[in-house]
Design a protein around this motif. Structure first.
Motif, PDB file in Angstrom:
ATOM      1  N   TYR A 113      82.174  23.475  -7.792  1.00 47.86           N
ATOM      2  CA  TYR A 113      82.128  24.176  -6.501  1.00 47.86           C
ATOM      3  C   TYR A 113      82.496  23.205  -5.374  1.00 47.86           C
ATOM      4  CZ  TYR A 113      80.172  26.219  -2.293  1.00 47.86           C
ATOM      5  OH  TYR A 113      80.009  26.676  -1.013  1.00 47.86           O
ATOM      6  N   TYR A 114      81.886  22.027  -5.394  1.00 50.32           N
ATOM      7  CA  TYR A 114      82.171  21.079  -4.308  1.00 50.32           C
ATOM      8  C   TYR A 114      83.558  20.455  -4.442  1.00 50.32           C
ATOM      9  CZ  TYR A 114      77.719  21.574  -2.065  1.00 50.32           C
ATOM     10  OH  TYR A 114      76.669  22.093  -1.378  1.00 50.32           O
ATOM     11  N   LEU A 115      83.985  20.279  -5.679  1.00 48.03           N
ATOM     12  CA  LEU A 115      85.330  19.734  -5.900  1.00 48.03           C
ATOM     13  C   LEU A 115      86.373  20.667  -5.268  1.00 48.03           C
ATOM     14  CD1 LEU A 115      86.290  17.268  -7.470  1.00 48.03           C
ATOM     15  CD2 LEU A 115      86.612  18.731  -9.470  1.00 48.03           C
ATOM     16  N   PRO A 120      84.874  16.427  -2.759  1.00 44.48           N
ATOM     17  CA  PRO A 120      84.842  15.816  -4.097  1.00 44.48           C
ATOM     18  C   PRO A 120      83.917  14.605  -4.183  1.00 44.48           C
ATOM     19  CG  PRO A 120      86.879  15.274  -2.943  1.00 44.48           C
ATOM     20  CD  PRO A 120      86.173  16.278  -2.099  1.00 44.48           C
ATOM     21  N   GLN A 121      83.525  14.059  -3.027  1.00 43.24           N
ATOM     22  CA  GLN A 121      82.632  12.889  -3.066  1.00 43.24           C
ATOM     23  C   GLN A 121      81.219  13.270  -3.483  1.00 43.24           C
ATOM     24  OE1 GLN A 121      83.447  14.528  -0.384  1.00 43.24           O
ATOM     25  NE2 GLN A 121      81.559  14.800   0.779  1.00 43.24           N
ATOM     26  N   ARG A 122      80.912  14.566  -3.452  1.00 46.71           N
ATOM     27  CA  ARG A 122      79.564  14.981  -3.883  1.00 46.71           C
ATOM     28  C   ARG A 122      79.499  14.865  -5.406  1.00 46.71           C
ATOM     29  NH1 ARG A 122      76.053  17.596  -0.029  1.00 46.71           N
ATOM     30  NH2 ARG A 122      77.234  18.248   1.799  1.00 46.71           N
ATOM     31  N   ALA A 123      78.698  13.907  -5.892  1.00 44.76           N
ATOM     32  CA  ALA A 123      78.726  13.642  -7.335  1.00 44.76           C
ATOM     33  C   ALA A 123      77.346  13.336  -7.919  1.00 44.76           C
ATOM     34  CB  ALA A 123      79.680  12.479  -7.616  1.00 44.76           C
ATOM     35  N   ARG A 124      76.284  13.496  -7.110  1.00 43.13           N
ATOM     36  CA  ARG A 124      74.957  13.128  -7.650  1.00 43.13           C
ATOM     37  C   ARG A 124      73.951  14.260  -7.471  1.00 43.13           C
ATOM     38  NH1 ARG A 124      73.182   7.391  -5.642  1.00 43.13           N
ATOM     39  NH2 ARG A 124      71.819   7.545  -7.449  1.00 43.13           N
ATOM     40  N   PHE A 125      72.989  14.269  -8.379  1.00 43.64           N
ATOM     41  CA  PHE A 125      71.910  15.250  -8.300  1.00 43.64           C
ATOM     42  C   PHE A 125      70.604  14.556  -7.929  1.00 43.64           C
ATOM     43  CE2 PHE A 125      75.006  17.365 -10.984  1.00 43.64           C
ATOM     44  CZ  PHE A 125      74.998  18.642 -10.436  1.00 43.64           C
ATOM     45  N   VAL A 126      69.758  15.303  -7.228  1.00 42.56           N
ATOM     46  CA  VAL A 126      68.392  14.839  -6.967  1.00 42.56           C
ATOM     47  C   VAL A 126      67.476  15.654  -7.874  1.00 42.56           C
ATOM     48  CG1 VAL A 126      66.587  14.496  -5.238  1.00 42.56           C
ATOM     49  CG2 VAL A 126      68.984  14.552  -4.522  1.00 42.56           C
ATOM     50  N   GLU A 289      82.712  33.281  -5.576  1.00 42.57           N
ATOM     51  CA  GLU A 289      83.889  33.755  -4.834  1.00 42.57           C
ATOM     52  C   GLU A 289      84.788  32.588  -4.416  1.00 42.57           C
ATOM     53  OE1 GLU A 289      85.422  36.471  -4.213  1.00 42.57           O
ATOM     54  OE2 GLU A 289      83.936  37.695  -5.237  1.00 42.57           O
ATOM     55  N   GLN A 290      84.169  31.468  -4.061  1.00 43.81           N
ATOM     56  CA  GLN A 290      84.950  30.303  -3.635  1.00 43.81           C
ATOM     57  C   GLN A 290      85.869  29.823  -4.765  1.00 43.81           C
ATOM     58  OE1 GLN A 290      85.198  29.068  -0.567  1.00 43.81           O
ATOM     59  NE2 GLN A 290      83.839  30.731   0.053  1.00 43.81           N
ATOM     60  N   LEU A 291      85.333  29.812  -5.984  1.00 44.69           N
ATOM     61  CA  LEU A 291      86.165  29.403  -7.127  1.00 44.69           C
ATOM     62  C   LEU A 291      87.222  30.470  -7.424  1.00 44.69           C
ATOM     63  CD1 LEU A 291      84.124  27.127  -7.509  1.00 44.69           C
ATOM     64  CD2 LEU A 291      84.056  27.657  -9.932  1.00 44.69           C
TER      65      LEU A 291
END
Ligand code: PLP
Length: 445
Positions: A113-115, A120-126, A289-291
């Motif tokens: 979704y973020y890619l 694309p820099q969003r790559a980590r989970f909390v 929807e975004q995808l």
């Protein structure tokens, strides 16, 4: 000598030969009350005729059709039901074969979704300590069960870790509940800021912590605070309801009781109620929807995705829950079970806490009630309780490492929704006997 690699490679468990209602019988004729629903799976009890019929009739129609060629009516109907009534509002559904697969799917969807939406820099989970999200590598990675993670640590993705919402252990005597909740939310915000908010994909949590903590509900307002932080920093909130969802806590989704809409919800266990291996990822339609607008594909898939027989079982379970008004029953029986556990154990010398939500209940054992000191891990009290309970015809789900992956013991109960008050009394009575017998054993017995 068995050819099955059983969970304990030195021990072959009894052979289950029949199961009906809340009981399982082994080949030696022993009968066990299934007070843990296996692992919080068997919500309708065993051999429910409506689910068995649905499976048989689906087998006669289409047993399998690969989803790259076909969809099926039964999978569509199940998805329609789950997506229409999702806690995040209008949602779409990805069907899988179990809980770990559901989590892997949710993590991959969130990343894609973020890619595709230009981050694309969003790559980590909390994610939180003392949590469990499954045993495949990414699911194990987001999970905070140290004992399970340790051997595989070099293979696991790096995750930003925050405290569990675990009032019995985490709230100090000088803190109010609200202060404790605010402290946890400050910690979460600090962790997000330290990672850089624009690098975080999502926050993953079990609304009610299951096997690792022993039915730990959140404090009031905790998840509202989580939602607000996720909104503030554009982070997706993934609610893992693999164990606590599908009615187990008295509402279809546990998170409904916290007044919060997650972006993505994972369910499994109670979805198929043990009749078929099935799980689902329920994603807000606006995200899908975004995808759809961009690449038009979710880059994922398993051979058994959307399996028609699994979908038929899950759909039948949904219908039974509705027709028999079982959510109301879970609320009533859940309150009854909590009361019965408290009456029997609240002043027990070795019980520190009784907790839970609906028919997901936990009992935490302590060696000293005043200081909340746990039993030494070497004593393996949880294993002794499980063994004594089984000898007495009771299946419960005890675990060690409750506090930090090493120390602490608890017992998890997750009886089928059809258990009567008399069944619950019997379960509590046998559990008390098992605890009493186990604490009397010499260490290392
Ligand atoms: N998430 C939670 C909260 C669970 O309790 C579990 C299993 O216990 C899983 C994920 C993994 O599910 P499965 O064992 O079906 O892979």
């Amino acid at each position: 000598m068995t050819r099955i690699m059983h969970r304990n490679l030195r021990h072959t468990p009894p052979v289950a030969v029949s199961a009906s209602g809340i009981r399982i019988t082994d080949s030696a004729g022993n009968s066990y009350i299934d007070a843990s629903g296996g692992a919080a799976v068997s919500s309708l009890g065993h051999a429910h005729p409506a689910v068995l019929d649905a499976i048989r009739s689906q087998l006669d129609k289409v047993a399998y059709a690969h989803t790259s060629f076909f969809t099926t009516e039964v999978a569509e109907e199940l998805a329609e039901r789950l997506g229409r009534n999702a806690p995040g509002g209008d949602s779409e559904v990805y069907l899988v074969s179990g809980g770990s697969e559901a989590i892997e799917t949710a993590l991959k969807f969130a990343r894609q979704y973020y890619l595709e939406t230009g981050q694309p820099q969003r790559a980590r989970f909390v994610a939180r300590r003392q949590s469990y999200h499954g045993n495949t590598l990414c699911a194990l990675g987001v999970g905070g069960n140290e004992w399970r993670r340790k051997p595989f640590a070099p293979l696991l993705p790096e995750v930003i870790r925050v405290s569990a919402c675990y009032e019995y252990r985490g709230r100090s005597e000088t803190q109010t509940r609200d202060q404790y909740t605010a402290m946890l939310l400050r910690e979460l915000e600090a962790a997000i800021l330290q990672a850089g908010p624009s690098h975080v994909i999502g926050f993953v949590a079990e609304p009610v912590v299951g096997a690792t903590g022993g039915a730990i509900p959140p404090t009031p307002g905790y998840f509202r605070g989580v939602r607000a932080l996720c909104d503030k920093y554009g982070i997706l909130f993934i609610a893992d309801e693999v164990m606590c969802g599908m009615g187990r806590c008295g509402t279809m989704y546990a998170i409904e009781q916290d007044g919060v809409e997650p972006d993505i919800v994972t369910v499994a266990k109670g979805l198929g109620a043990g009749y078929q291996p099935v799980g689902a990822v329920i994603v807000k339609r606006a995200l899908v929807e975004q995808l759809r607008l961009r690449s038009g594909v979710f880059q994922h898939g398993h051979t058994y995705t959307g399996h028609p027989v699994a979908a038929a079982a899950a759909l039948a379970v949904q219908k039974v829950l509705e027709q028999q008004d079982l959510l109301a029953q879970v609320q009533a029986r859940g309150a009854y079970l909590q009361r019965a556990l408290r009456e029997a154990l609240a002043s027990h010398e070795f019980v520190g806490d009784v907790r839970g939500r609906g028919l997901l209940a936990g009992v935490e054992l302590v060696e000293d009630r005043a200081t909340r000191r746990p039993f030494p891990p070497s004593r393996k009290l949880h294993a002794a309780i499980k063994a004594r309970a089984l000898e007495n015809g009771l299946m419960v789900y005890p675990m060690g490492g409750t506090i930090d992956g090493e120390s602490g013991d608890h017992v998890l109960l997750a009886p089928p929704f059809i258990a009567t008050e008399a069944d619950l009394d019997e379960i509590v009575s046998r559990l008390v006997d098992a605890i009493d017998a186990a604490v009397c054993e010499p260490a290392g017995a």
